[in-house]
Design a protein around this motif. Structure first.
Motif, PDB file in Angstrom:
ATOM      1  N   GLU A  31     -25.842   3.572  12.997  1.00  0.00           N
ATOM      2  CA  GLU A  31     -24.799   4.563  13.882  1.00  0.00           C
ATOM      3  C   GLU A  31     -23.804   5.087  13.260  1.00  0.00           C
ATOM      4  O   GLU A  31     -23.578   6.003  12.985  1.00  0.00           O
ATOM      5  N   SER A 127     -27.969  14.291  16.801  1.00  0.00           N
ATOM      6  CA  SER A 127     -29.253  14.823  16.598  1.00  0.00           C
ATOM      7  C   SER A 127     -30.010  13.472  15.756  1.00  0.00           C
ATOM      8  O   SER A 127     -30.959  13.273  16.002  1.00  0.00           O
ATOM      9  N   GLU A 128     -29.228  13.499  14.796  1.00  0.00           N
ATOM     10  CA  GLU A 128     -29.885  12.152  13.759  1.00  0.00           C
ATOM     11  C   GLU A 128     -29.827  10.988  14.359  1.00  0.00           C
ATOM     12  O   GLU A 128     -30.942   9.943  14.103  1.00  0.00           O
ATOM     13  N   ARG A 130     -30.330  10.358  17.795  1.00  0.00           N
ATOM     14  CA  ARG A 130     -31.686  10.550  18.677  1.00  0.00           C
ATOM     15  C   ARG A 130     -32.746  10.322  17.954  1.00  0.00           C
ATOM     16  O   ARG A 130     -33.570   9.383  18.225  1.00  0.00           O
ATOM     17  N   ALA A 131     -32.864  10.592  16.671  1.00  0.00           N
ATOM     18  CA  ALA A 131     -34.210  10.461  15.993  1.00  0.00           C
ATOM     19  C   ALA A 131     -34.269   8.990  15.736  1.00  0.00           C
ATOM     20  O   ALA A 131     -35.315   8.593  15.421  1.00  0.00           O
ATOM     21  N   ARG A 133     -33.171   6.633  17.233  1.00  0.00           N
ATOM     22  CA  ARG A 133     -33.641   5.960  18.503  1.00  0.00           C
ATOM     23  C   ARG A 133     -35.253   6.025  18.925  1.00  0.00           C
ATOM     24  O   ARG A 133     -35.740   5.034  19.276  1.00  0.00           O
ATOM     25  N   GLN A 134     -35.895   6.838  18.470  1.00  0.00           N
ATOM     26  CA  GLN A 134     -37.099   7.203  18.726  1.00  0.00           C
ATOM     27  C   GLN A 134     -38.140   6.660  17.654  1.00  0.00           C
ATOM     28  O   GLN A 134     -39.272   6.506  18.012  1.00  0.00           O
ATOM     29  N   ARG A 135     -37.607   5.870  16.710  1.00  0.00           N
ATOM     30  CA  ARG A 135     -38.174   5.189  15.775  1.00  0.00           C
ATOM     31  C   ARG A 135     -39.048   3.919  16.298  1.00  0.00           C
ATOM     32  O   ARG A 135     -38.450   3.435  16.932  1.00  0.00           O
TER      33      ARG A 135
END
Length: 135
Positions: A31, A127-128, A130-131, A133-135
């Motif tokens: 992060e 935005s990056e 959030r992506a 976290r979705q991994r």
């Protein structure tokens, strides 16, 4: 339950806790790297400073919305103990200006000097993240 089974269960829980702590640290390091990659060149000061929002990244780094949708990444000298978990901070800028190397953020009565101020593309960084976290 046999004593060995209880010990094995406790050890398993402790190892799982350590693994999640390590994963959390790794996520926070990623992060921070994302925020740094979206930060521009250092600026000496933020004029017309008006605190709108702030967010700690770690005990050395703070995100600051100083004007509507104008975000900055602040590198704080030290570690500024308590910054990560602070509910409130105070900035000691003068005349509506916040200066690197001169002004400070105050966390629970402790003054932590602002070493560097960089404008940041906050929307792109978020935005990056959030992506991530979705991994």
């Amino acid at each position: 339950m046999p004593r060995n089974a209880v010990i094995a269960a406790i050890v398993s829980l402790l190892l799982a806790g350590c693994a999640s702590l390590a994963e959390r640290r790794e996520f926070h390091q990623r992060e921070l790297a994302i925020y740094q990659s979206h930060a521009g060149a250092p600026v000496e000061e933020i004029r017309s400073f008006r605190l709108i929002s702030w967010q700690p990244v770690n005990e050395n780094t703070l995100l600051l919305e100083a004007r509507l949708n104008r975000w900055y990444l602040l590198d704080i000298g030290g570690p500024c103990l308590g910054l990560e978990f602070a509910r409130a901070v105070v900035f000691d800028g003068t005349m509506n200006t916040l200066r690197s190397r001169f002004d400070s953020v105050i966390v629970e009565g402790v003054r932590c000097r602002i070493e560097r101020i960089r404008p940041i593309d906050y929307k792109a960084a978020r935005s990056e993240i959030r992506a991530l976290r979705q991994r």
